[in-house]
Design a protein around this motif. Structure first.
Motif, short mmCIF file in Angstrom:
data_model
loop_
_atom_site.label_atom_id
_atom_site.label_comp_id
_atom_site.label_asym_id
_atom_site.label_seq_id
_atom_site.Cartn_x
_atom_site.Cartn_y
_atom_site.Cartn_z
N ALA A 85 76.10 82.08 103.79
CA ALA A 85 75.19 83.13 104.24
C ALA A 85 73.77 82.63 104.48
CB ALA A 85 75.16 84.27 103.22
N GLY A 86 73.49 81.38 104.16
CA GLY A 86 72.12 80.88 104.30
C GLY A 86 71.30 81.20 103.06
N PRO A 87 70.10 80.64 102.96
CA PRO A 87 69.34 80.74 101.71
C PRO A 87 68.87 82.13 101.33
CG PRO A 87 68.03 79.71 103.44
CD PRO A 87 69.42 79.81 103.97
N GLY A 88 68.51 82.97 102.31
CA GLY A 88 67.99 84.29 101.96
C GLY A 88 66.53 84.23 101.53
N ASP A 89 66.09 85.27 100.81
CA ASP A 89 64.69 85.41 100.42
C ASP A 89 64.49 84.89 99.00
OD1 ASP A 89 62.10 86.15 99.90
OD2 ASP A 89 62.37 88.28 100.35
N PRO A 90 63.63 83.87 98.79
CA PRO A 90 63.40 83.34 97.44
C PRO A 90 62.91 84.40 96.45
CG PRO A 90 62.49 81.86 99.09
CD PRO A 90 62.89 83.11 99.81
N ALA A 91 62.30 85.48 96.95
CA ALA A 91 61.82 86.53 96.05
C ALA A 91 62.94 87.15 95.24
CB ALA A 91 61.09 87.61 96.85
N TRP A 92 64.19 87.04 95.71
CA TRP A 92 65.33 87.56 94.96
C TRP A 92 65.43 86.90 93.59
CZ3 TRP A 92 67.84 91.83 95.97
CH2 TRP A 92 69.08 92.08 95.37
N VAL A 93 64.94 85.68 93.49
CA VAL A 93 64.95 84.95 92.22
C VAL A 93 63.60 85.06 91.52
CG1 VAL A 93 65.19 82.66 91.15
CG2 VAL A 93 66.67 83.31 93.08
N THR A 94 62.52 84.78 92.25
CA THR A 94 61.22 84.63 91.61
C THR A 94 60.61 85.95 91.13
OG1 THR A 94 60.12 84.71 93.78
CG2 THR A 94 60.74 82.54 92.92
N VAL A 95 60.75 87.00 91.92
CA VAL A 95 60.13 88.28 91.54
C VAL A 95 60.72 88.85 90.26
CG1 VAL A 95 59.76 90.68 92.24
CG2 VAL A 95 59.31 88.82 93.85
N PRO A 96 62.07 88.91 90.10
CA PRO A 96 62.60 89.41 88.83
C PRO A 96 62.23 88.53 87.63
CG PRO A 96 64.26 89.55 90.53
CD PRO A 96 63.14 88.75 91.10
N LEU A 97 62.17 87.21 87.82
CA LEU A 97 61.76 86.35 86.71
C LEU A 97 60.36 86.73 86.23
CD1 LEU A 97 62.97 82.72 87.53
CD2 LEU A 97 63.71 84.19 85.66
N HIS A 98 59.49 87.00 87.17
CA HIS A 98 58.11 87.33 86.80
C HIS A 98 57.96 88.75 86.30
CE1 HIS A 98 53.79 87.36 86.76
NE2 HIS A 98 53.73 88.27 87.72
N GLN A 99 58.52 89.72 87.06
CA GLN A 99 58.27 91.12 86.75
C GLN A 99 59.24 91.69 85.71
OE1 GLN A 99 58.08 93.44 90.35
NE2 GLN A 99 56.40 92.26 91.21
N ALA A 100 60.48 91.22 85.70
CA ALA A 100 61.46 91.79 84.77
C ALA A 100 61.62 90.97 83.50
CB ALA A 100 62.82 91.92 85.46
N ALA A 101 61.51 89.64 83.62
CA ALA A 101 61.70 88.78 82.45
C ALA A 101 60.40 88.30 81.85
CB ALA A 101 62.58 87.58 82.83
N GLY A 102 59.28 88.60 82.51
CA GLY A 102 57.98 88.24 81.94
C GLY A 102 57.63 86.78 82.02
N TRP A 103 58.17 86.06 83.01
CA TRP A 103 57.80 84.66 83.17
C TRP A 103 56.47 84.56 83.92
CZ3 TRP A 103 61.98 80.44 83.91
CH2 TRP A 103 63.05 80.68 83.04
N PRO A 104 55.44 84.04 83.29
CA PRO A 104 54.17 83.87 84.02
C PRO A 104 54.29 82.76 85.05
CG PRO A 104 54.02 82.88 81.84
CD PRO A 104 55.34 83.59 81.89
N HIS A 105 53.42 82.79 86.03
CA HIS A 105 53.50 81.79 87.09
C HIS A 105 52.17 81.08 87.25
CE1 HIS A 105 51.09 84.22 89.90
NE2 HIS A 105 51.77 85.26 89.47
N GLY A 106 52.26 79.83 87.65
CA GLY A 106 51.07 79.09 88.05
C GLY A 106 50.86 79.31 89.53
#
Length: 250
Positions: A16-37
């Motif tokens: 299906a191709g890579p898709g949108d990286p936000a599918w991974v990064t946004v939940p990590l930050h907003q749902a799991a509380g992973w801070p980002h640099g």
């Protein structure tokens, strides 16, 4: 009139191709509380777990893996890494990060990464080798010093976009099993019209549909809310003992 958008349902999902990286990064930050640099001058994303033991790095490195997950358990035996090429569908990577951030992950029973593949009709061998029914995806388990390292590749011998995933020998088996379960899932993946450009139409099946624009826009926020609900909320305030009433005179 409600605005509609075109959406493609693509199978098999590993093409299906890579898709949108936000599918991974946004939940990590907003749902799991992973801070980002954040460095606006560099095209990369770095997210770290609240305990600083696990890091996800997304960086467009030519001819190398774009996605890298590293876990520092304090000792070589429980430190591990996984990496994924640029073309890996984000839903497969999300299966790993969703499992990793599941509060009940440590209580999970150890799973067999080959089990979901066998159930889906993939060819599997006792030594860990496997192949998709169409021959596009191949995987192998190599043992180094008693540790199983997994290599999974799509498109090695086919005229389709190539991607690969790697899990080192200390990666928890449940993490690898989460990836193979998502890999073998027959459910198609959805993509926007722009995300289907360049896909091999001979190898993939595309079914177009129109969906309300509001519904398409709510898919990621709904995913974030669903994953955030897994986290235990703050403990309820301790109940105070009843205050004694006024004493009656003797």
């Amino acid at each position: 009139m409600e605005s509609m958008v075109d959406q493609a349902l693509i199978s098999p999902r590993y093409l299906a191709g890579p898709g949108d990286p936000a599918w991974v990064t946004v939940p990590l930050h907003q749902a799991a509380g992973w801070p980002h640099g954040h460095d606006p001058l560099l095209p990369r994303v770095v997210l770290s777990s609240p305990d600083q033991k696990t890091m996800l790095r997304l960086e467009p490195v030519p001819n190398d893996q774009w996605w890298r997950i590293t876990h520092n358990g304090g000792h070589a035996s429980n430190s591990w890494y996984a990496s994924f090429a640029a073309g890996t569908p984000v839903e497969l990577i999300a299966a790993v990060t969703d499992t990793l951030t599941d509060p009940g992950y440590n209580e999970r029973a150890v799973a067999d990464p080959l089990r979901p593949l066998r159930r889906a009709g993939w060819d599997t061998a006792p030594d860990g080798e496997f192949r998709s029914p169409d021959g596009v995806v191949e995987g192998e388990r190599l043992n180094f010093s008693g540790l199983a390292t997994w290599f999974i590749t799509a498109g090695r011998k086919e005229d389709v976009p190539r991607w690969d995933a790697r899990f080192d020998g200390s990666t928890p088996v449940g993490i690898v099993a989460a990836f193979t379960q998502a890999l073998a899932d027959p459910e198609p993946l959805w993509r926007t019209h722009e995300q289907t450009l360049g896909l091999n139409r001979r190898r993939t099946h595309l079914q177009w549909q129109q969906v309300p624009a509001a519904s398409a826009a709510s898919v990621l926020p709904d995913r974030v809310r669903r994953l955030a609900a897994r986290r235990p909320g703050p403990p309820p305030p301790a109940s105070r003992p009843p205050r004694p009433g006024p004493r009656r005179p003797l």
